[in-house]
Design an enzyme around this catalytic site. Structure first.
Site, PDB file in Angstrom:
ATOM      1  N   HIS A 171       0.875  -1.198   0.000  1.00 49.97           N
ATOM      2  CA  HIS A 171       0.000   0.000   0.000  1.00 49.97           C
ATOM      3  C   HIS A 171       0.901   1.233   0.000  1.00 49.97           C
ATOM      4  CE1 HIS A 171      -3.822   2.165   1.507  1.00 49.97           C
ATOM      5  NE2 HIS A 171      -2.919   3.107   1.224  1.00 49.97           N
ATOM      6  N   HIS A 211      -4.600  -0.681   5.691  1.00 54.28           N
ATOM      7  CA  HIS A 211      -4.188   0.102   6.861  1.00 54.28           C
ATOM      8  C   HIS A 211      -5.152  -0.025   8.035  1.00 54.28           C
ATOM      9  CE1 HIS A 211      -7.013   2.885   5.070  1.00 54.28           C
ATOM     10  NE2 HIS A 211      -6.165   3.494   4.266  1.00 54.28           N
ATOM     11  N   ASP A 246       1.364   2.621   3.603  1.00 57.40           N
ATOM     12  CA  ASP A 246       0.500   3.789   3.410  1.00 57.40           C
ATOM     13  C   ASP A 246       1.329   5.071   3.473  1.00 57.40           C
ATOM     14  OD1 ASP A 246      -1.755   5.263   2.860  1.00 57.40           O
ATOM     15  OD2 ASP A 246      -2.497   5.244   4.926  1.00 57.40           O
TER      16      ASP A 246
HETATM   17  N1  LIG Z   1      -3.634   7.680   4.648  1.00 59.86           N
HETATM   18  C1  LIG Z   1      -3.774   8.971   4.528  1.00 59.86           C
HETATM   19  O1  LIG Z   1      -3.928   9.658   5.543  1.00 59.86           O
HETATM   20  N2  LIG Z   1      -3.752   9.590   3.323  1.00 59.86           N
HETATM   21  C2  LIG Z   1      -3.687   8.967   2.025  1.00 59.86           C
HETATM   22  C3  LIG Z   1      -4.985   8.373   1.586  1.00 59.86           C
HETATM   23  C4  LIG Z   1      -5.351   7.085   2.307  1.00 59.86           C
HETATM   24  O2  LIG Z   1      -4.629   6.093   2.244  1.00 59.86           O
HETATM   25  O3  LIG Z   1      -6.418   7.018   2.916  1.00 59.86           O
HETATM   26  C5  LIG Z   1      -3.201  10.004   1.000  1.00 59.86           C
HETATM   27  O4  LIG Z   1      -3.310   9.752  -0.190  1.00 59.86           O
HETATM   28  O5  LIG Z   1      -2.689  11.048   1.428  1.00 59.86           O
HETATM   29 ZN   LIG Z   2      -3.264   5.072   1.541  1.00 59.50          ZN
HETATM   30 ZN   LIG Z   3      -6.759   4.939   2.890  1.00 61.53          ZN
END
Ligand SMILES: NC(=O)N[C@@H](CC(=O)O)C(=O)O
Ligand SMILES: [Zn+2]
Ligand SMILES: [Zn+2]
Length: 345
Positions: free
Chosen positions: A13, A174, A247
């Site tokens: 991710h 996540h 993430d």
């Molecule tokens: N995780 C986050 O806080 N932000 C992610 C989007 C996501 O994964 O939900 C992004 O693209 O900035």
């Molecule tokens: Zn994300």
């Molecule tokens: Zn997300």
């Protein structure tokens, strides 16, 4: 000198953005990860096979010379993604999943799905093709507290979804709560989850006690310690349903340090080191390789990477920031902090 050698990990991710931001960040992931599932929440989002193939080319162009990093592409699901798009994606050979953003749930999710039942025919095509659905699992109802949005999503959306499509390969992305860890643990083997390093290492106090720390603000938001403990237990249990997904979500320093700051933690520069810290904290370094390097490829039907990386126990300081293109800077999570592990090759 104490070292850990692991089959090279993959990131299931990852946000790489586009243009100058892409150029600025891709090398950090490529230095650690063999492959990554690339999130499609660009503006405009990557909704077609054609767009995903073009985005893949831009990523390959942005890679440091000689890098073998492989971007695994995804499509952004909308209310109107046709089932035929799944066939095109599958035939491309490089699109490995479809991403569900509930409309309005997170960064660049305005074109997301308003009601998952609109997508039933397309999801049926995915189940048939063995194409995984990756889910940002939070409801967006204004009456649901931000800290409860993941747990409510499981009851209201995920359980009914699996009843309608019991064979769908589903990755809860996540995950941040004990309810999600429990749901995935109890579910059949076609259901898995990614976990970030920051949700394994930090609870919401880290973000809110002694001052508000915008670099710890991400979605789903950091939760209480009880949830962090449940995630750490699941990640280090040896259960093959749980795997690494950073993430890592880059935003320029000014967009984070703002009166209305963006959600997203930039963890790519020290991702594997942060995970090693979490696993060591749980006394479970022996389970790191499965989580980081083996469980993900197995779920996606791919082989593990053939090469390896080595971490050394070595105190080093993470930089305060990195260049982010167009004269901007980006602040990594744990900027200026001393880390205990360092990737050495
Ligand atoms: N995780 C986050 O806080 N932000 C992610 C989007 C996501 O994964 O939900 C992004 O693209 O900035
Ligand atoms: Zn994300
Ligand atoms: Zn997300």
């Amino acid at each position: 000198m104490e070292t850990i050698t692991l089959t090279r990990p993959d990131d299931w991710h990852l946000h790489l953005r586009d243009d100058n931001a892409l150029n600025a960040v891709v090398g950090h992931s490529a230095a650690q990860m063999g492959r990554a599932i690339i999130m499609p929440n660009l503006t405009p989002p990557v909704t077609t096979t054609e767009q995903a193939l073009a985005y893949r080319e831009r990523i390959l162009q942005a890679l440091p010379d000689g890098s073998a990093f492989e971007p695994l592409m995804t499509l952004y699901l909308t209310d109107t993604t046709p089932p035929e798009e799944i066939e095109r994606a599958l035939a491309s050979g490089v699109i490995k999943a479809v991403k569900l953003y509930p409309a309005g749930a997170t960064t660049n999710s305005d074109s997301g799905v308003t009601d998952l039942r609109h997508c039933d025919a397309t999801i049926a095509a995915m189940a048939k093709a063995g194409m995984p659905l990756l889910v940002h699992g939070e409801v967006t109802d204004s009456d649901i507290d931000i800290f409860d949005r993941e747990a409510v999503f499981i009851e209201r959306v995920l359980k009914p979804l699996l009843e309608r499509h019991p064979t769908l390969k589903l990755v809860c992305e996540h995950i941040t709560t004990e309810q999600a860890a429990e749901f995935v643990t109890q579910a059949p083997d076609n259901v898995a989850a990614t976990m970030t390093a920051h949700h394994l290492l930090f609870n919401r106090n880290q973000m809110l006690v002694g001052g508000i720390r915008p670099h710890y603000y991400c979605l789903p938001i950091l939760k209480r310690e009880r949830h962090r403990q449940a995630l750490l237990k699941a990640a280090t249990s040896g259960n093959a349903k749980f795997f690494l997904g950073t993430d890592s979500a880059p935003h320029a320093q000014g967009a984070k340090e703002s009166s209305c700051g963006c959600a997203g933690a930039y963890t790519a520069p020290a991702a594997i080191e942060l995970y090693a810290t979490a696993f060591e904290q749980a006394g479970a370094l022996e389970h790191l390789e499965a989580f980081a390097s083996l469980n993900g490829p197995r779920f996606y039907g791919l082989s593990a990477n053939a090469d390896s990386i080595t971490l050394e126990r070595q105190a080093w300081q993470l930089p305060e920031s990195y260049p982010y293109g167009d004269g901007q800077r980006i602040v990594p999570l744990q900027a200026g902090e001393t880390l205990a592990w360092k990737q050495v090759n």
